[in-house]
Write a protein that holds these residues in place. Structure first.
Motif, short mmCIF file in Angstrom:
data_model
loop_
_atom_site.label_atom_id
_atom_site.label_comp_id
_atom_site.label_asym_id
_atom_site.label_seq_id
_atom_site.Cartn_x
_atom_site.Cartn_y
_atom_site.Cartn_z
N GLN A 54 0.77 -1.36 -0.10
CA GLN A 54 0.03 -0.06 -0.11
C GLN A 54 0.99 1.22 -0.18
OE1 GLN A 54 -3.15 -0.03 -0.25
NE2 GLN A 54 -3.39 2.19 -0.30
N LEU A 55 1.97 1.30 0.90
CA LEU A 55 2.76 2.21 0.71
C LEU A 55 3.65 2.53 -0.45
CD1 LEU A 55 3.77 4.94 2.40
CD2 LEU A 55 5.56 3.26 3.45
N ALA A 56 3.89 1.53 -1.02
CA ALA A 56 4.65 1.63 -2.50
C ALA A 56 3.40 2.16 -3.25
CB ALA A 56 4.87 0.32 -2.64
N MET A 57 2.48 1.80 -3.35
CA MET A 57 1.61 2.54 -4.23
C MET A 57 1.35 3.85 -4.12
SD MET A 57 0.96 0.44 -6.69
CE MET A 57 2.60 -0.12 -6.34
N GLY A 63 9.07 3.58 -4.54
CA GLY A 63 7.97 2.85 -4.79
C GLY A 63 8.48 1.53 -5.09
N MET A 64 9.40 1.39 -6.20
CA MET A 64 9.59 -0.05 -6.67
C MET A 64 10.75 -0.48 -5.48
SD MET A 64 9.06 -0.55 -9.60
CE MET A 64 10.04 -1.73 -10.54
N GLU A 65 11.54 0.21 -4.75
CA GLU A 65 12.32 -0.43 -3.53
C GLU A 65 11.34 -1.09 -2.62
OE1 GLU A 65 14.39 2.54 -1.80
OE2 GLU A 65 15.85 2.78 -3.31
N LEU A 66 10.22 -0.41 -2.21
CA LEU A 66 9.09 -1.15 -1.45
C LEU A 66 8.68 -2.40 -2.09
CD1 LEU A 66 7.51 1.66 0.54
CD2 LEU A 66 9.15 0.18 1.33
N LEU A 67 8.30 -2.12 -3.34
CA LEU A 67 7.53 -3.22 -4.19
C LEU A 67 8.52 -4.42 -4.06
CD1 LEU A 67 5.08 -4.08 -5.82
CD2 LEU A 67 6.31 -2.91 -7.66
N PHE A 68 9.84 -4.30 -4.46
CA PHE A 68 10.80 -5.31 -4.77
C PHE A 68 10.97 -5.96 -2.94
CE2 PHE A 68 13.09 -3.34 -8.30
CZ PHE A 68 12.20 -4.26 -9.39
N ARG A 69 10.84 -5.29 -2.07
CA ARG A 69 10.92 -5.64 -0.78
C ARG A 69 9.73 -6.54 -0.59
NH1 ARG A 69 9.87 -2.51 4.77
NH2 ARG A 69 11.51 -1.05 4.02
N GLN A 119 2.56 -3.70 -13.81
CA GLN A 119 2.09 -2.22 -13.93
C GLN A 119 3.19 -1.38 -14.02
OE1 GLN A 119 -1.00 -0.98 -11.21
NE2 GLN A 119 -2.14 -0.42 -12.86
N THR A 120 3.68 -1.30 -12.72
CA THR A 120 4.81 -0.34 -12.63
C THR A 120 6.05 -0.31 -13.22
OG1 THR A 120 5.53 -1.22 -10.68
CG2 THR A 120 3.85 0.36 -10.19
N SER A 121 6.41 -1.55 -13.69
CA SER A 121 7.65 -1.54 -14.51
C SER A 121 7.78 -0.70 -15.86
CB SER A 121 7.83 -3.08 -14.81
OG SER A 121 8.10 -3.87 -13.89
N SER A 122 6.66 -0.44 -16.45
CA SER A 122 6.54 0.45 -17.50
C SER A 122 6.67 2.00 -17.14
CB SER A 122 5.56 0.08 -18.31
OG SER A 122 4.20 0.37 -17.76
N MET A 123 6.38 2.20 -15.85
CA MET A 123 6.52 3.63 -15.57
C MET A 123 7.76 3.91 -15.11
SD MET A 123 3.16 3.78 -12.81
CE MET A 123 1.89 3.14 -13.17
N VAL A 124 8.72 3.22 -14.61
CA VAL A 124 10.01 3.52 -14.10
C VAL A 124 11.04 3.51 -15.43
CG1 VAL A 124 11.88 2.83 -12.50
CG2 VAL A 124 9.50 2.47 -11.71
N GLY A 125 11.63 4.33 -15.33
CA GLY A 125 12.83 4.51 -16.63
C GLY A 125 14.02 3.92 -16.23
#
Length: 177
Positions: free
Chosen positions: A93-96, A107-113, A171-177
């Protein structure tokens, strides 16, 4: 009995020959469902501590703000994640929230965690194709996971977080450059 049938993508469907409507589809009998050889169903089994944290998190998120609750309060969510860094639902939730405020790196760090926590909680049989390594560093051809099909039911509430984390990663992999 529909309860003994596997969930949707693993059940087969046949045309209903009893009806004149060619478009009607009915499920076949439970004896005719396709089950791949060596199929194993997995589910996460939470500890008592994790169950207690779930109740605390649910009470935190379900309390109304009019009664002094923390619903919608990002600071309370961040404090909860800081105090409970291995609780995946709050971490996701915090990542989003971080993605929403355009802090994609954290956000990606928390998602990977979150995904790392699920990976550590998964048993070896569920992890993909873990091959045994021989003495010279090569594989000896035997693999416990590649000879069986490992499945997880999305409809189990405890498994929802794993699938949500995987979906958010795609979903977010396309957002992060």
């Amino acid at each position: 009995d529909e309860s003994s049938c596997p969930p949707w993508p693993y059940s087969t469907f046949t045309n209903n020959d009893d009806d004149d409507d060619d478009d009607a589809i009915s499920t076949s009998s439970p004896d005719n469902y396709y089950q791949p050889q060596n199929t194993t169903w997995y589910t996460y089994n939470p500890s008592d501590t994790y169950t207690t944290l779930t109740k605390h998190y649910d009470s935190l998120t379900n309390t109304s703000t009019a009664r002094g609750g923390a619903m919608g309060d990002v600071n309370s969510l961040a404090l909860f994640v800081a105090e409970n860094p291995y609780y995946t639902e709050a971490t996701l939730q915090l990542a989003m929230v971080l993605f929403h405020v355009n802090d994609r790196q954290r956000g990606m760090e928390l998602l990977f965690r979150c995904l790392w926590i699920y990976e550590c909680a998964g048993i070896q049989g569920f992890l993909p194709n873990q091959k045994k390594v021989g003495k010279k560093g090569g594989t000896n051809g035997s693999s416990t996971a590649s000879s069986s099909v490992a499945l997880m039911d999305y409809e189990e509430r405890i498994n929802n977080g794993f699938f949500s984390a995987l979906f958010r990663l795609m979903q977010t992999s396309s957002m992060v450059g």
